[in-house]
Design a protein around this motif. Structure first.
Motif, short mmCIF file in Angstrom:
data_model
loop_
_atom_site.label_atom_id
_atom_site.label_comp_id
_atom_site.label_asym_id
_atom_site.label_seq_id
_atom_site.Cartn_x
_atom_site.Cartn_y
_atom_site.Cartn_z
N PHE A 167 6.97 24.44 35.09
CA PHE A 167 6.84 23.49 36.55
C PHE A 167 6.48 22.08 36.04
CE2 PHE A 167 2.50 25.34 35.93
CZ PHE A 167 1.86 24.11 36.38
N THR A 168 6.75 21.28 37.08
CA THR A 168 6.27 19.68 37.16
C THR A 168 5.37 19.66 38.32
OG1 THR A 168 8.20 18.84 35.93
CG2 THR A 168 6.97 17.47 37.36
N PHE A 169 4.24 19.13 37.97
CA PHE A 169 3.40 18.91 39.09
C PHE A 169 3.03 17.39 39.40
CE2 PHE A 169 -1.14 19.23 40.71
CZ PHE A 169 -1.10 19.98 41.89
N ILE A 170 3.17 16.84 40.48
CA ILE A 170 2.56 15.62 40.58
C ILE A 170 1.61 15.41 41.78
CG2 ILE A 170 3.93 13.09 41.04
CD1 ILE A 170 6.66 14.64 40.53
N ILE A 171 0.82 14.47 41.47
CA ILE A 171 -0.28 14.08 42.50
C ILE A 171 -0.08 12.47 42.95
CG2 ILE A 171 -2.69 13.88 42.86
CD1 ILE A 171 -3.07 15.80 40.40
N PHE A 172 0.18 12.44 44.21
CA PHE A 172 0.35 11.39 44.79
C PHE A 172 -1.01 10.88 45.59
CE2 PHE A 172 4.57 13.21 44.36
CZ PHE A 172 5.17 12.10 44.10
N ARG A 173 -1.65 9.75 45.28
CA ARG A 173 -2.81 9.29 45.98
C ARG A 173 -2.50 9.05 47.52
NH1 ARG A 173 -5.44 11.85 42.84
NH2 ARG A 173 -5.91 11.26 40.79
N ASN A 174 -3.10 9.38 48.35
CA ASN A 174 -2.64 8.95 49.83
C ASN A 174 -2.03 7.92 50.25
OD1 ASN A 174 -2.77 10.54 52.51
ND2 ASN A 174 -4.02 8.82 53.05
N ASN A 175 -2.79 6.63 49.67
CA ASN A 175 -2.39 5.28 49.99
C ASN A 175 -0.92 5.12 49.68
OD1 ASN A 175 -2.72 5.15 47.35
ND2 ASN A 175 -3.83 3.23 47.23
N ILE A 176 -0.13 5.82 48.88
CA ILE A 176 0.75 5.38 48.58
C ILE A 176 2.25 5.87 49.55
CG2 ILE A 176 1.63 7.29 47.05
CD1 ILE A 176 2.89 5.24 45.12
N PHE A 177 1.57 7.00 50.28
CA PHE A 177 2.47 7.53 51.45
C PHE A 177 2.16 7.38 52.67
CE2 PHE A 177 3.77 11.46 48.50
CZ PHE A 177 4.79 10.94 48.15
N PHE A 178 0.77 7.26 53.03
CA PHE A 178 0.31 7.03 54.31
C PHE A 178 -0.67 6.28 54.45
CE2 PHE A 178 1.47 11.63 53.55
CZ PHE A 178 2.43 11.60 54.46
N ASN A 179 -1.07 5.58 55.71
CA ASN A 179 -2.26 4.74 56.22
C ASN A 179 -3.31 5.80 56.51
OD1 ASN A 179 -0.76 1.92 55.77
ND2 ASN A 179 0.27 2.28 57.64
N GLY A 180 -4.47 5.02 56.41
CA GLY A 180 -5.55 5.93 57.01
C GLY A 180 -5.50 6.47 58.17
N ASP A 181 -5.64 7.85 58.25
CA ASP A 181 -5.74 8.95 59.38
C ASP A 181 -4.28 8.84 60.01
OD1 ASP A 181 -8.48 9.66 59.14
OD2 ASP A 181 -8.94 7.58 60.22
N SER A 182 -3.27 8.57 59.14
CA SER A 182 -1.94 8.77 59.82
C SER A 182 -1.04 9.43 59.01
CB SER A 182 -1.50 7.13 59.83
OG SER A 182 0.21 7.12 59.98
N TYR A 183 0.08 10.11 59.49
CA TYR A 183 0.89 10.88 58.74
C TYR A 183 2.27 10.25 59.13
CZ TYR A 183 1.77 13.05 63.19
OH TYR A 183 2.00 13.35 64.69
N ILE A 184 2.30 9.21 59.43
CA ILE A 184 3.74 8.35 59.25
C ILE A 184 3.99 7.72 57.72
CG2 ILE A 184 5.05 6.44 60.39
CD1 ILE A 184 4.33 8.64 62.01
#
Length: 279
Positions: free
Chosen positions: A117-134
């Motif tokens: 398997f490959t496992f990737i960790i993405f820090r939240n700031n690369i995907f979403f703004n604070g308290d957002s799931y957009i």
């Protein structure tokens, strides 16, 4: 007295030169053919013998055929057949690792490898703004890279699991359950939806899960550690691979032997107060 007979140069001497040139060209193409069919595993061993560091980036020498839906390498063939599926599947890891290093994203993305398997960790700031799931455009861009790395070996993917995690703003007080769970679940679902729209993998192989604050990988005390806990993780497993739990995944990757609950216990030892912040 008869005059000397003039010496005439042999005719068609150019054909000797031409024949030599054709012979050399034939030898050259035979050499190229022999290189193109070298066994990739033996090639890695040869490179490693000369330069061990270069072997870590050997994937740059093994380019995959974009028209090959099974992920078979353009080189790496041997008399008995093609490279193994496992070697092809590992190209997901090498492609993502190379992209992260070339774009200086080490602070935002970690690429790790376990057994099948490959496992990737993405820090939240690369995907979403604070308290957002957009999902942010930056997140979409890196997910496009991930999808492109999966495409050649998509038939070998048995499961793609996306896991959302939040941070506990106060180390002494858990987050409200509803908001914590919904935020982590929605973030994971957003990433899954984006990947599923690419049509690469059968939908039944795609899973999204929201763990909330319950699997921290650092303490809840300092801002730097809290930032690490706000993350999305993607687990990509090979066909017929062992179905690992998240604790088992952490135990099977580098620096992942300490479980989230153990790290959470450590964070409770420090009683420093913190201000309320995004999760």
């Amino acid at each position: 007295m008869a005059g000397k007979k003039k010496h005439e140069a042999p005719k068609n001497n150019w054909m000797d030169t031409y024949g030599d040139m054709v012979t050399l060209l034939l030898c050259f193409f035979v050499l190229l053919f022999s290189i193109s069919t070298v066994n990739a595993e033996k090639w890695v061993m040869i490179v490693k013998s000369f330069n061990p560091a270069a072997a870590e980036n050997i994937s740059q020498l093994v380019q995959e055929d974009p028209n090959d839906q099974k992920g078979e390498h353009a080189i790496g063939q041997e008399a008995g057949g093609l490279m193994t599926d496992k070697e092809n599947f590992d190209q997901i890891f090498w492609a993502m690792k190379e992209y992260v290093e070339q774009n200086n994203l080490e602070e935002s993305v970690e690429v790790k490898k376990g057994k099948d398997f490959t496992f990737i960790i993405f820090r939240n700031n690369i995907f979403f703004n604070g308290d957002s799931y957009i999902l942010r455009q930056e997140g979409k861009d890196i997910l496009d890279v991930l999808c492109n790395s999966i495409a050649p070996v998509r038939e070998q993917v048995g499961e793609l699991r996306i896991m959302g995690h939040t941070n506990q703003a106060d180390p002494n007080n858990p987050n409200p359950i509803a908001g914590d769970r919904f935020l982590s679940s929605n973030r994971a679902a957003e990433v899954l939806v984006y990947i599923e729209t690419k049509g690469l993998i059968d939908g039944k192989k795609l899973i999204s899960m929201g763990y909330g604050q319950h699997y921290p990988i650092a303490s809840f005390v300092t801002e730097a550690d809290r930032a690490k806990n706000r993350r999305v993780e993607i687990y990509i497993a090979k066909n017929d691979a062992t179905k690992y739990t998240l604790d088992e995944v952490y135990a099977n990757i580098e620096d992942g032997s300490q479980s989230g609950n153990e790290k959470k216990d450590e964070s409770k030892k420090t009683q420093d107060s913190v201000t309320e912040e995004e999760v």
